[in-house]
Design a protein around this motif. Structure first.
Motif, PDB file in Angstrom:
ATOM      1  N   GLN A 127      29.559 -11.465   5.318  1.00 37.45           N
ATOM      2  CA  GLN A 127      29.842 -11.334   4.208  1.00 37.45           C
ATOM      3  C   GLN A 127      28.780 -12.235   3.140  1.00 37.45           C
ATOM      4  O   GLN A 127      28.082 -12.977   3.793  1.00 37.45           O
ATOM      5  CB  GLN A 127      31.101 -11.810   3.744  1.00 37.45           C
ATOM      6  N   PRO A 165      37.245 -13.787   9.547  1.00 44.19           N
ATOM      7  CA  PRO A 165      36.695 -14.988   8.929  1.00 44.19           C
ATOM      8  C   PRO A 165      37.992 -15.699   8.733  1.00 44.19           C
ATOM      9  O   PRO A 165      39.009 -15.565   8.146  1.00 44.19           O
ATOM     10  CB  PRO A 165      35.982 -14.844   7.773  1.00 44.19           C
ATOM     11  N   ALA A 204      28.724 -14.608   1.151  1.00 45.21           N
ATOM     12  CA  ALA A 204      28.759 -16.215   1.381  1.00 45.21           C
ATOM     13  C   ALA A 204      27.918 -16.516   2.773  1.00 45.21           C
ATOM     14  O   ALA A 204      27.079 -17.619   2.697  1.00 45.21           O
ATOM     15  CB  ALA A 204      30.139 -16.959   1.512  1.00 45.21           C
ATOM     16  N   GLY A 205      28.121 -15.827   3.849  1.00 50.61           N
ATOM     17  CA  GLY A 205      27.423 -16.039   5.089  1.00 50.61           C
ATOM     18  C   GLY A 205      25.984 -15.786   4.860  1.00 50.61           C
ATOM     19  O   GLY A 205      25.218 -16.573   5.350  1.00 50.61           O
ATOM     20  N   VAL A 208      29.197 -20.488  10.790  1.00 47.89           N
ATOM     21  CA  VAL A 208      29.004 -19.069  10.194  1.00 47.89           C
ATOM     22  C   VAL A 208      29.654 -17.955  10.664  1.00 47.89           C
ATOM     23  O   VAL A 208      30.410 -17.244  10.078  1.00 47.89           O
ATOM     24  CB  VAL A 208      27.339 -18.944   9.944  1.00 47.89           C
ATOM     25  N   GLU A 263      33.693 -18.288  10.163  1.00 48.30           N
ATOM     26  CA  GLU A 263      34.128 -18.522   8.917  1.00 48.30           C
ATOM     27  C   GLU A 263      33.542 -17.615   7.802  1.00 48.30           C
ATOM     28  O   GLU A 263      34.043 -17.225   6.927  1.00 48.30           O
ATOM     29  CB  GLU A 263      33.810 -19.876   8.114  1.00 48.30           C
ATOM     30  N   GLN A 264      32.414 -16.590   8.297  1.00 48.70           N
ATOM     31  CA  GLN A 264      31.815 -15.947   7.252  1.00 48.70           C
ATOM     32  C   GLN A 264      31.500 -14.477   7.729  1.00 48.70           C
ATOM     33  O   GLN A 264      30.919 -13.613   7.123  1.00 48.70           O
ATOM     34  CB  GLN A 264      30.348 -16.490   6.759  1.00 48.70           C
ATOM     35  N   CYS A 265      31.804 -14.312   9.225  1.00 46.02           N
ATOM     36  CA  CYS A 265      31.576 -12.816   9.678  1.00 46.02           C
ATOM     37  C   CYS A 265      33.024 -12.201  10.283  1.00 46.02           C
ATOM     38  O   CYS A 265      33.852 -12.850  10.828  1.00 46.02           O
ATOM     39  CB  CYS A 265      30.644 -13.041  10.921  1.00 46.02           C
TER      40      CYS A 265
END
Length: 118
Positions: A64, A104, A66-67, A82, A85-87
């Motif tokens: 996403q 995430p 932010a990632g 990452v 928390e971001q995928c």
């Protein structure tokens, strides 16, 4: 393939990049950048979402925006922070059924199928 879509007011713009098989690779949504006239634009001012597939064209990971901002300097997904928390991540069994989905900030969800693939 590159497709540029602009809304009615001319302020919103979405750019999609697809491979030769029609799989979406990158989706860019204009946030603050100047509009792309077809010649290309960088990452600044765009919300970029990457879609990663395996050799069998199964979606394995969605990074996403932010990632993407975190990995923008080297585009390496080795950091567990990452990835967790971001995928969005997906795993499949030998019959191409999704068996695990990782969202995430949440633990993985496992799917169990019966003999009728339910």
């Amino acid at each position: 393939y590159k497709t540029i879509t602009t809304d009615e007011s001319g302020t919103g713009q979405v750019i999609e990049f697809k491979d030769k098989q029609g799989l979406l690779i990158l989706k860019k949504v204009r946030v603050t950048a100047t509009a792309d006239d077809g010649t290309g634009s960088g990452y600044i001012g765009w919300a970029n979402t990457y879609y990663i597939y395996d050799d069998l064209n199964r979606l394995r990971c969605v990074v996403q925006p932010a990632g993407v901002n975190v990995i923008r300097t080297n585009f390496v997904l080795i950091s567990s922070a990452v990835l967790n928390e971001q995928c969005f991540r997906y795993e499949y069994d030998g019959r191409n059924r999704m068996i695990r989905k990782k969202i995430p900030g949440k633990g993985g969800e496992f799917m169990v199928y019966d003999n009728r693939d339910r």
